[in-house]
Design an enzyme around this catalytic site. Sequence first.
Site, PDB file in Angstrom:
ATOM      1  N   GLU A  14       0.883  -1.174   0.000  1.00 37.42           N
ATOM      2  CA  GLU A  14       0.000   0.000   0.000  1.00 37.42           C
ATOM      3  C   GLU A  14       0.916   1.218   0.000  1.00 37.42           C
ATOM      4  O   GLU A  14       1.659   1.446   0.956  1.00 37.42           O
ATOM      5  CB  GLU A  14      -0.894   0.000   1.240  1.00 37.42           C
ATOM      6  N   CYS A  56      -4.116   6.942   6.046  1.00 37.90           N
ATOM      7  CA  CYS A  56      -3.864   6.660   4.635  1.00 37.90           C
ATOM      8  C   CYS A  56      -5.075   6.966   3.761  1.00 37.90           C
ATOM      9  O   CYS A  56      -4.933   7.091   2.542  1.00 37.90           O
ATOM     10  CB  CYS A  56      -3.434   5.210   4.457  1.00 37.90           C
TER      11      CYS A  56
END
Length: 511
Positions: free
Chosen positions: A245, A282
């Site tokens: 990620e 995030c």
Amino acid sequence: MAATPVWSVDPRTGKRREQVGHEATAREVDDAVRAAHATRGALADRTVRAAFLRAAADLLDGAADEVTGAADAETALGAPRLTGELGRTTGQLRAFADAVDEGAYLDIRIDHADASLTPPRPELRRYKVPLGVVAVYAASNFPLAFSVPGGDTASALAAGCPVVVKAHPDHPATSALCGALLRRAAVAAGLPADVVAVVHGFDAGLELVRHPLVNAAGFTGSIRGGRALFDAAAARPVPIPFHGELGSLNPVVVTPAAAAERAEEIGGGLAGSVTLGVGQFCVKPGLVLVPAGADGDRLAGALAKALGETGPGVLLDHRMRDAFIAGVRERAALPGVDAPVTPGPGGEHTVTPGFLTVPAARLAGPGPHELLLEECFGPVTVLVRYEDQGEATALLDRLPGNLSATLHLSTAETGGGAAEGGAGAAELVERVTALAGRVVVNGWPTGVAVAPAQHHGGPYPAATSHSTSVGGTAIERWLRPVAYQSVPDALLPAELREANPLGLPRRVTGG
């Protein structure tokens, strides 16, 4: 040469707290990986694995004050946030234990032989087996849920894969503590402690992804760091899966009808999402498309008011603080960019939240304003004012892959009505589906529920694969399918034998 020490640092002061250990040498990484590799047989027992995961959850909960205290001292995230994160972490450990007990993740499929088919079908039995040692790269912004005891580790262990974690330098003491608790849990469940190991250091991270006995890797962090490791994983003589990620802008689109209906509510909600965790999530919304005109002004005014009432906060480390200040300054200097509430330094060790605005026309093509389409880690977002729906959708088409995309629609639009002046709400949903792993309507992307239907990933650069790092299906990253053709029952793994001695769920011949 003396080993490089690893220090725990207080982000509130920038001062060292304690020496935690040292950066692992190439030999120490090799030792950790080989020791982990040797535990694969012990991890094969599903009952023992499930007991291990539950024991780990119990030990972490039992040491809650010590764990959250260590994490707060190294991250300044605060006891309430970290208490919730610990609950999320132990909850997902127990959820994976339940998944191991159930066994559906093995995806057992059996097709009996049928000579009458064209071509004839032989006896086929298929299930999934663990890949082997998994390298996990801990995240800076989640010292528990995406670090040593986090989802990558939990799902890999649930799959039957030993784990070597490369600790994040922002919370080495927390990492060492959690690693010790996991190793204690392993021994309590009858497993070797080496099913989990923790190493420190940048070079150790590179050694880990290149090690021939490492079979897969999971990463949460920056595009630059993640891409370097991804490339290293692909460049190996035997490439390995790298589930990374890497970064996300998490666009938000506010339709004209939604802005007219509840501009102030949306502006206030946006402020809360942008400043949650001091903007270090995030899935923080970093680009917000709002209609030009009076309703967009009301939204911006509500956002300014809410941000103005939010005090300064401490980022995870001073390097991130410097990058945030420099990034905001560079973006604010672009022609046509305004800063109604200027984000920046709030003191020697803190930052203040804010937002920037820019006309959508400035982002219509290549140029310096493309910087606004890159993630700026911290409590800042960019309001892009669009004149019509065509201008908004043209900008969406320029965006890279994202973890999330959010739509704020009016009551009429959520009932299926067409958006004013352009595409309908259904078309907007379809358009953002192409660029994000999770689509949110009339909510905010911050706060990722741990649930079987969750997907935390997205098109590159949000992620390097199409799998999820959150939810039950995260276990699939660490497994590979194997089919057995015409193998006598006595030679089959117990999971695939005709009598189903383990009582596992399975799909049989078209079922």
